[in-house]
Design a protein around this motif. Structure first.
Motif, mmCIF file in Angstrom:
data_model
loop_
_atom_site.group_PDB
_atom_site.id
_atom_site.type_symbol
_atom_site.label_atom_id
_atom_site.label_comp_id
_atom_site.label_asym_id
_atom_site.label_seq_id
_atom_site.Cartn_x
_atom_site.Cartn_y
_atom_site.Cartn_z
ATOM 1 N N LEU A 1 0.836 -1.207 0.000
ATOM 2 C CA LEU A 1 0.000 0.000 0.000
ATOM 3 C C LEU A 1 0.868 1.254 0.000
ATOM 4 N N ILE A 2 1.943 1.229 0.830
ATOM 5 C CA ILE A 2 2.830 2.392 0.896
ATOM 6 C C ILE A 2 3.386 2.706 -0.484
ATOM 7 N N ILE A 3 3.867 1.652 -1.178
ATOM 8 C CA ILE A 3 4.492 1.862 -2.491
ATOM 9 C C ILE A 3 3.496 2.497 -3.460
ATOM 10 N N ILE A 4 2.260 1.963 -3.488
ATOM 11 C CA ILE A 4 1.264 2.496 -4.426
ATOM 12 C C ILE A 4 0.821 3.905 -4.017
ATOM 13 N N PHE A 5 0.632 4.127 -2.715
ATOM 14 C CA PHE A 5 0.230 5.462 -2.248
ATOM 15 C C PHE A 5 1.277 6.497 -2.647
ATOM 16 N N LEU A 6 2.557 6.109 -2.467
ATOM 17 C CA LEU A 6 3.645 7.034 -2.797
ATOM 18 C C LEU A 6 3.697 7.287 -4.306
ATOM 19 N N LYS A 7 3.568 6.187 -5.060
ATOM 20 C CA LYS A 7 3.675 6.286 -6.519
ATOM 21 C C LYS A 7 2.535 7.143 -7.080
ATOM 22 N N THR A 8 1.300 6.832 -6.643
ATOM 23 C CA THR A 8 0.156 7.608 -7.117
ATOM 24 C C THR A 8 0.300 9.072 -6.716
ATOM 25 N N GLY A 9 0.749 9.288 -5.470
ATOM 26 C CA GLY A 9 0.919 10.656 -4.993
ATOM 27 C C GLY A 9 1.891 11.420 -5.860
ATOM 28 N N MET A 10 3.023 10.780 -6.179
ATOM 29 C CA MET A 10 4.027 11.476 -6.994
ATOM 30 C C MET A 10 3.491 11.746 -8.396
ATOM 31 N N SER A 11 2.760 10.759 -8.962
ATOM 32 C CA SER A 11 2.192 10.985 -10.290
ATOM 33 C C SER A 11 1.183 12.121 -10.261
ATOM 34 N N ASN A 12 0.295 12.094 -9.233
ATOM 35 C CA ASN A 12 -0.722 13.138 -9.149
ATOM 36 C C ASN A 12 -0.113 14.514 -8.943
ATOM 37 N N ALA A 13 1.013 14.555 -8.202
ATOM 38 C CA ALA A 13 1.661 15.843 -7.954
ATOM 39 C C ALA A 13 2.544 16.237 -9.132
ATOM 40 N N GLN A 14 2.500 15.427 -10.204
ATOM 41 C CA GLN A 14 3.250 15.691 -11.427
ATOM 42 C C GLN A 14 4.744 15.784 -11.197
ATOM 43 N N VAL A 15 5.237 14.845 -10.355
ATOM 44 C CA VAL A 15 6.686 14.721 -10.204
ATOM 45 C C VAL A 15 7.217 14.048 -11.464
ATOM 46 N N ASN A 16 8.318 14.565 -11.969
ATOM 47 C CA ASN A 16 8.982 13.990 -13.143
ATOM 48 C C ASN A 16 9.152 12.483 -12.953
ATOM 49 N N SER A 17 8.817 11.699 -13.989
ATOM 50 C CA SER A 17 8.827 10.244 -13.821
ATOM 51 C C SER A 17 10.235 9.721 -13.559
ATOM 52 N N TYR A 18 11.251 10.461 -14.007
ATOM 53 C CA TYR A 18 12.623 10.011 -13.738
ATOM 54 C C TYR A 18 12.948 10.178 -12.259
ATOM 55 N N TRP A 19 12.421 11.251 -11.658
ATOM 56 C CA TRP A 19 12.584 11.405 -10.210
ATOM 57 C C TRP A 19 11.903 10.255 -9.491
ATOM 58 N N GLN A 20 10.740 9.842 -10.021
ATOM 59 C CA GLN A 20 10.032 8.723 -9.385
ATOM 60 C C GLN A 20 10.894 7.478 -9.400
ATOM 61 N N GLN A 21 11.601 7.275 -10.544
ATOM 62 C CA GLN A 21 12.461 6.099 -10.649
ATOM 63 C C GLN A 21 13.574 6.161 -9.605
ATOM 64 N N VAL A 22 14.191 7.350 -9.482
ATOM 65 C CA VAL A 22 15.232 7.498 -8.468
ATOM 66 C C VAL A 22 14.647 7.206 -7.085
ATOM 67 N N ALA A 23 13.439 7.725 -6.849
ATOM 68 C CA ALA A 23 12.825 7.555 -5.530
ATOM 69 C C ALA A 23 12.595 6.083 -5.204
ATOM 70 N N THR A 24 12.167 5.280 -6.201
ATOM 71 C CA THR A 24 11.910 3.868 -5.888
ATOM 72 C C THR A 24 13.184 3.165 -5.442
#
Lengths: 320, 326
Positions: B281-304
């Motif tokens: 749940l944490i992973i999906i909540f974080l991922k959805t949150g970052m997508s919704n907040a329009q964080v650059n997808s490359y930043w999302q990759q670094v974050a994972t």
């Protein structure tokens, strides 16, 4: 059986290469001229160079899954910095950055006790993301054509990547087999506790090993960037599997403690011969993926046999 | 007899707190944070429901991985296994119907897991590297079988499994709940659960006390396959297609992160399914949150990647505080 496996460890890869050569020479007339052979060796040397570093990592009892991402990072850094720093400056910075990545890998693994699998897998994802961030997801074209001289020319009729491979092979070979550092790496890999007790600084040794892996990956990153004249953030996806396959096929045991750089060198060429053979058959690129995966399983099978028989031999008291 | 009170040191108290409530606190912090910065997108019932629905994809896959890591092994071929089972099932569904397609997906995945198990136990080579080879072999077979074309899923039953509602809640949530219930019963109430933990704690001791370690490991790898198959059915259903290249790409990373973040020790022998579920749940909540907040997808990759390293460090910290060495 033990004798056979010992013998295989020494000459197995040569038998594979000779068999593959006979087969290729029989089916393809092109194979019989020098240019083809040189180009096969050249295709093999990219994997082999990184596998030299990987041989150190596996000998020390770890391994590194982040090498393909280090190549991408190197490529991107060079492409971004060449306009302002020139060739030498950008290459030095790219190598230093890669070595820093290796240092972080080493610190995560040795100081924080994170398993090499998790640490380097996470590092791979982080570096891919970072490389894409640097270029904003684009590929960066290098406008200075003379940068091609580094990786896409011939010296005395031999493609330069092969020369780099030979030089690096000599350096790594001396480092592993002729220096105390090499013996310390093997000692840390075969029995870490014993190595610590006999006063070796295992933390330091392993950290250096991960720096070496990242260094070798960055060299290949530079060569490939120079050939393509493009900085590619997603360079060589899946290349880590090639490198691991080459290392294990070359006779470096996953159990740690024994590195075989000569085997690594020739295993790199053998993998390249497989690719050449598959190209002759004109099959899709997916079959190459399949072939490398199956070769890895074969190499693991031999390695597993060897470990098991060496264990039995130890119990029976046979000297090996 | 007088009660013996064990005085816990502050360190141990902190460790125990981290052990019991750490994940829930992280989940609440993440949910609260994104709810504050993007309330109209994130803090809504449809979004909340969808996040739980999507988490079933990672959550179900992570069940098998939890078992596997508990035995001290690893399987990084799950992403490719998902793709291969998905494309085979989807192409079968076109010919012989959706129910058969779903069953074939699960059976194929279970069989692939079984092969992994055979290789790991009979050849006695480390699981991570066997499955690394399999990661490429499965993916290559998926490409070759489909000739790199997506297999579309049009069957109504199959589509319903991932997108339907029952009593106002999406069906995947029920499927995930059933999977976790079965896994919980297996792990805590059935002998196999004790065997798994015994093998993970000390496989030699387990073998000496009469457990067939090889069979337990093969069963665990097969179970991974079964749960990956269920996840493949849901994923195919939600996307409407099984794509040999895209399906499950990088999924193994999310699954392993969920298990490690959930507190399962990498050395084996301990772990909890509840933790895995919360971590998914944490992973999906974080991922959805970052997508919704329009964080650059490359930043999302670094974050994972950073989250995985933090998760392992958190585990280490926990064991250090409680005073156990892992």
């Amino acid at each position: 059986m033990v004798k056979f496996l010992k013998l295989y460890e020494k000459i197995g890869i040569f038998i594979l290469i000779i068999a593959a050569s006979i087969f290729l020479a029989a089916v393809s007339p092109n194979f019989r001229n020098l240019d083809t052979i040189l180009s096969i060796i050249q295709q093999g040397c990219y994997g082999a160079i990184i596998a030299f570093g990987m041989t150190f990592a596996i000998t020390s009892g770890g391994f590194d899954l982040s090498v393909e991402a280090v190549m991408g990072l190197t490529s991107v850094i060079i492409a971004m910095l060449i306009p302002s720093l020139g060739f030498a400056g950008s290459i030095i910075i790219a190598i230093l950055a890669s070595c820093f990545v290796g240092l972080i890998n080493g610190v995560l693994i040795t100081r924080m006790g994170i398993s090499p699998l998790i640490a380097t897998l996470a590092m791979q994802v982080i570096l891919r993301g970072a490389s894409l961030l640097i270029t904003n997801g684009r590929q960066v074209v290098i406008s200075q054509k003379s940068f091609m001289l580094i990786g896409a020319t011939k010296l005395f009729g031999i493609p330069t990547p092969i020369l780099y491979m030979v030089v690096l092979f000599i350096i790594f070979f001396i480092l592993l087999n002729q220096t105390s550092f090499g013996r310390h790496v093997a000692a840390s890999g075969s029995n870490e506790q014993a190595a610590k007790m006999s006063g070796l600084n295992v933390t330091f040794i392993k950290t250096i090993v991960y720096i070496l892996v990242a260094f070798s990956a960055s060299i290949v990153g530079i060569i490939r960037t120079s050939q393509a004249l493009i900085g590619i953030p997603t360079m060589a996806p899946g290349f880590t599997l090639n490198v691991l396959t080459i290392t294990i096929l070359g006779g470096t045991s996953l159990a740690g403690g024994r590195g075989n750089l000569i085997g690594t060198l020739f295993a790199g060429i053998f993998i390249s011969m497989i690719y050449y053979g598959l190209n002759l058959l004109n099959v899709q690129i997916f079959y190459q993926m399949l072939a490398v995966g199956i070769t890895l399983l074969f190499a693991l099978f031999i390695d597993g046999l060897r470990m098991r028989y060496l264990e039995v031999a130890k119990i029976k008291g046979i000297r090996i | 007899m007088a009660d013996i009170k064990v005085e816990l040191t502050p360190k141990q108290k902190a460790g125990n707190f981290l052990n019991s409530f750490g994940l829930i606190v992280i989940l609440i912090i993440i949910f609260g944070f994104f709810s504050l910065i993007i309330p109209n997108l994130y803090f809504t019932w449809p979004n909340f429901r969808d996040m739980i629905r999507f988490s079933s994809y990672v959550g179900i896959g992570a069940i098998g991985m939890t078992f596997c890591i508990m035995t001290g092994n690893f399987d990084i071929s799950v992403g490719s296994m998902l793709a291969l089972a998905g494309v085979l099932g989807a192409s079968a569904a076109l010919k012989i119907g959706g129910i058969a397609g779903v069953l074939i997906t699960i059976v194929v995945a279970a069989f692939l897991g079984f092969i992994n198990g055979l290789f790991v136990t009979k050849l006695k080579i480390p699981a991570f590297i066997t499955t690394l080879g399999m990661l490429f072999i499965f993916r290559a077979v998926a490409y070759i079988y489909t000739n790199n074309t997506p297999q579309y899923i049009q069957d109504r039953f199959w589509i319903f499994l991932g997108n339907g509602n029952f009593l106002g809640l999406p069906l995947p949530i029920y499927i995930m709940a059933i999977c976790y219930l079965i896994a919980y019963l297996m792990l805590r109430k059935a002998p196999i659960g004790r065997y798994i933990l015994a093998v993970g704690t000390n496989s030699r001791a387990a073998a000496l006390s009469g457990i067939n370690v090889d069979n337990v490991k093969i069963l665990v790898f097969t179970l991974i396959g079964v749960f990956v198959g269920v996840a493949a059915v849901l994923n195919g259903s939600m996307l409407g297609a099984a794509n040999p290249g895209m399906m499950g790409d990088g999924w193994e990373f999310q699954v392993i992160t969920a298990v490690v973040l959930g507190g399962t020790a990498l050395a084996g022998g301990s772990g909890s399914l509840g933790g895995t579920l919360l971590a998914a749940l944490i992973i999906i909540f974080l991922k959805t949150g970052m997508s919704n907040a329009q964080v650059n997808s490359y930043w999302q990759q670094v974050a994972t990647g950073v989250v995985l390293i933090l998760a392992v460090s958190l585990n280490k910290l926990k064991f250090y505080l409680i005073g156990q060495t892992q």
